[in-house]
Scaffold this active site. Structure first.
Site, PDB file in Angstrom:
ATOM      1  N   ASN A   9       0.874  -1.173   0.000  1.00 39.80           N
ATOM      2  CA  ASN A   9       0.000   0.000   0.000  1.00 39.80           C
ATOM      3  C   ASN A   9       0.909   1.221   0.000  1.00 39.80           C
ATOM      4  O   ASN A   9       1.508   1.545   1.022  1.00 39.80           O
ATOM      5  CB  ASN A   9      -0.881  -0.047   1.262  1.00 39.80           C
ATOM      6  CG  ASN A   9      -1.680   1.226   1.469  1.00 39.80           C
ATOM      7  OD1 ASN A   9      -1.728   2.089   0.594  1.00 39.80           O
ATOM      8  ND2 ASN A   9      -2.311   1.341   2.630  1.00 39.80           N
ATOM      9  N   TRP A  10       1.015   1.861  -1.150  1.00 37.97           N
ATOM     10  CA  TRP A  10       1.983   2.960  -1.295  1.00 37.97           C
ATOM     11  C   TRP A  10       1.481   4.257  -0.659  1.00 37.97           C
ATOM     12  O   TRP A  10       2.224   5.219  -0.568  1.00 37.97           O
ATOM     13  CB  TRP A  10       2.318   3.177  -2.772  1.00 37.97           C
ATOM     14  CG  TRP A  10       3.040   2.018  -3.404  1.00 37.97           C
ATOM     15  CD1 TRP A  10       3.494   0.888  -2.769  1.00 37.97           C
ATOM     16  CD2 TRP A  10       3.402   1.867  -4.789  1.00 37.97           C
ATOM     17  NE1 TRP A  10       4.115   0.051  -3.676  1.00 37.97           N
ATOM     18  CE2 TRP A  10       4.070   0.628  -4.921  1.00 37.97           C
ATOM     19  CE3 TRP A  10       3.213   2.652  -5.940  1.00 37.97           C
ATOM     20  CZ2 TRP A  10       4.553   0.170  -6.149  1.00 37.97           C
ATOM     21  CZ3 TRP A  10       3.697   2.202  -7.154  1.00 37.97           C
ATOM     22  CH2 TRP A  10       4.362   0.974  -7.257  1.00 37.97           C
ATOM     23  N   LYS A  11       0.234   4.279  -0.263  1.00 37.56           N
ATOM     24  CA  LYS A  11      -0.356   5.483   0.359  1.00 37.56           C
ATOM     25  C   LYS A  11      -0.045   6.718  -0.507  1.00 37.56           C
ATOM     26  O   LYS A  11       0.056   6.597  -1.727  1.00 37.56           O
ATOM     27  CB  LYS A  11       0.131   5.620   1.802  1.00 37.56           C
ATOM     28  CG  LYS A  11      -0.137   4.342   2.619  1.00 37.56           C
ATOM     29  CD  LYS A  11       0.080   4.505   4.089  1.00 37.56           C
ATOM     30  CE  LYS A  11      -0.192   3.172   4.779  1.00 37.56           C
ATOM     31  NZ  LYS A  11      -0.038   3.240   6.222  1.00 37.56           N
ATOM     32  N   HIS A  95      -9.424   1.058   5.139  1.00 38.99           N
ATOM     33  CA  HIS A  95      -8.111   1.228   5.780  1.00 38.99           C
ATOM     34  C   HIS A  95      -8.256   2.141   6.999  1.00 38.99           C
ATOM     35  O   HIS A  95      -9.075   3.060   7.000  1.00 38.99           O
ATOM     36  CB  HIS A  95      -7.111   1.826   4.787  1.00 38.99           C
ATOM     37  CG  HIS A  95      -5.721   1.840   5.334  1.00 38.99           C
ATOM     38  ND1 HIS A  95      -5.270   2.840   6.147  1.00 38.99           N
ATOM     39  CD2 HIS A  95      -4.711   0.937   5.227  1.00 38.99           C
ATOM     40  CE1 HIS A  95      -4.022   2.553   6.513  1.00 38.99           C
ATOM     41  NE2 HIS A  95      -3.663   1.418   5.962  1.00 38.99           N
ATOM     42  N   GLU A  97      -6.622   4.548   8.022  1.00 39.21           N
ATOM     43  CA  GLU A  97      -6.509   5.997   7.762  1.00 39.21           C
ATOM     44  C   GLU A  97      -7.802   6.547   7.166  1.00 39.21           C
ATOM     45  O   GLU A  97      -8.162   7.700   7.401  1.00 39.21           O
ATOM     46  CB  GLU A  97      -5.283   6.259   6.868  1.00 39.21           C
ATOM     47  CG  GLU A  97      -3.997   6.103   7.678  1.00 39.21           C
ATOM     48  CD  GLU A  97      -2.824   5.485   6.934  1.00 39.21           C
ATOM     49  OE1 GLU A  97      -2.781   5.562   5.702  1.00 39.21           O
ATOM     50  OE2 GLU A  97      -1.945   4.912   7.619  1.00 39.21           O
ATOM     51  N   GLU A 167      -5.234  -5.194  10.560  1.00 41.84           N
ATOM     52  CA  GLU A 167      -4.213  -4.184  10.794  1.00 41.84           C
ATOM     53  C   GLU A 167      -4.495  -3.464  12.111  1.00 41.84           C
ATOM     54  O   GLU A 167      -5.306  -2.522  12.141  1.00 41.84           O
ATOM     55  CB  GLU A 167      -4.213  -3.152   9.664  1.00 41.84           C
ATOM     56  CG  GLU A 167      -3.912  -3.743   8.312  1.00 41.84           C
ATOM     57  CD  GLU A 167      -3.353  -2.707   7.363  1.00 41.84           C
ATOM     58  OE1 GLU A 167      -2.215  -2.871   6.916  1.00 41.84           O
ATOM     59  OE2 GLU A 167      -4.048  -1.705   7.096  1.00 41.84           O
ATOM     60  N   GLY A 173       2.575   2.015  10.838  1.00 43.34           N
ATOM     61  CA  GLY A 173       3.524   3.120  10.698  1.00 43.34           C
ATOM     62  C   GLY A 173       4.243   3.475  11.988  1.00 43.34           C
ATOM     63  O   GLY A 173       4.912   4.502  12.074  1.00 43.34           O
ATOM     64  N   SER A 213       3.505  -2.335  10.285  1.00 42.21           N
ATOM     65  CA  SER A 213       4.968  -2.403  10.478  1.00 42.21           C
ATOM     66  C   SER A 213       5.570  -3.742  10.061  1.00 42.21           C
ATOM     67  O   SER A 213       6.519  -4.214  10.678  1.00 42.21           O
ATOM     68  CB  SER A 213       5.335  -2.054  11.923  1.00 42.21           C
ATOM     69  OG  SER A 213       4.940  -0.720  12.223  1.00 42.21           O
ATOM     70  N   GLY A 234       2.854  -1.091   4.289  1.00 36.14           N
ATOM     71  CA  GLY A 234       2.941   0.326   3.954  1.00 36.14           C
ATOM     72  C   GLY A 234       4.388   0.724   3.714  1.00 36.14           C
ATOM     73  O   GLY A 234       4.950   0.490   2.646  1.00 36.14           O
ATOM     74  N   GLY A 235       5.017   1.296   4.722  1.00 39.50           N
ATOM     75  CA  GLY A 235       6.355   1.875   4.595  1.00 39.50           C
ATOM     76  C   GLY A 235       7.374   0.977   3.909  1.00 39.50           C
ATOM     77  O   GLY A 235       8.111   1.424   3.023  1.00 39.50           O
TER      78      GLY A 235
END
Ligand code: PGA
Length: 251
Positions: A9-11, A95, A97, A167, A173, A213, A234-235
């Site tokens: 997930n590149w956000k 998600h 966010e 999640e 994150g 993470s 993500g990251g």
């Protein structure tokens, strides 16, 4: 029998050149492998470019969100019809966010899930508790509500196109990941809820990803947990070498 499913997930990260470079490196790494399913979710504006670049690759491309309406006066929104039109395979919905920063409710997410499936997109439905909810022993109640409400009204056939991503919000994150035991408990619980909703066959075949993470250093341990069928990353999905290592379970 559930094929591992690793999704990045590149956000709201990368520019066009960076997105294409990353997608190109992943295409090389994945080749025509069939032992693992790999997916990326770039920002809307780069979806078409990434889809073009990944033509012929088994890597799936999806969006990070979609509107709950098919068309009309919804300034700034993107319809699942449009996503399908440009060749998206799936969409991430619910998600944390979207839930916590943009205030999406379970009812909103359920409408999005229905519309996405109606328009031939697979769905990655995210569920997960906040730290406060975990500390108040509400984890199971929250993830059950997120999954049950998100999937309300789906037929059994539709439910088969849904992947669940567990999640924990406190792990996203933050560098804090759930322990294998914590992840295992929730995945087992969710699979039991799925069985109650759709029967044993659906529960057996539905993939439940872990997210929060995930990185090369912890992916092997997480993937060794019974019932963890993949990762939503993500990251660590923003760099080719780290996501490639995650695709290889840390190898
Ligand atoms: P993270 O994000 O891997 O950066 O924690 C996961 C996610 O939000 O899907």
């Amino acid at each position: 029998m559930r094929k591992p499913y690793m999704a990045g997930n590149w956000k709201m990260n990368l520019d066009r050149a960076g997105a294409l470079e990353l997608a190109g490196a992943l295409r090389e790494h994945v080749g025509q492998r069939e032992d693992v399913e790999v997916a990326v979710a770039p920002a809307f504006v780069y979806l078409r470019d990434v889809i073009e670049l990944l033509k012929g690759s088994p890597i799936r491309v999806g969006a990070q969100n979609a509107c709950a309406e098919a068309s009309g006066a919804f300034t700034g929104e993107v319809s699942p019809v449009m996503l399908r039109d440009i060749g998206c395979d799936f969409v991430i919905l619910g998600h944390s966010e979207r839930r916590h920063v943009y205030g999406e409710t379970d009812a909103d997410i359920n409408r999005k899930v229905h519309l996405a499936l109606e328009h031939d997109l697979d769905v990655v439905l995210c569920v997960g508790e906040t730290l406060e909810e975990r500390e108040a022993n509400k984890t199971e109640a929250v993830v059950k509500r997120h999954m049950t409400a998100g999937m309300t009204g789906l037929s059994e056939a539709q439910s088969r196109r849904v992947t669940i991503a567990y999640e924990p919000v406190w792990a996203i994150g933050t560098g804090l990941n759930a322990t294998p035991e914590q992840a295992g408990d929730v995945h087992t619980y969710l699979r039991g809820v799925l069985e109650g909703l759709y029967g044993a066959a659906v529960a057996e075949t539905t993939r439940i990803q872990y997210g929060g993470s995930v990185k090369p250093a912890n992916v092997a341990e997480l993937m060794s947990v019974d019932g963890v069928d993949g990762a939503l990353v993500g990251g660590a999905s923003l760099k080719a070498d780290s996501f490639a290592s995650i695709v290889d379970f840390g190898g």
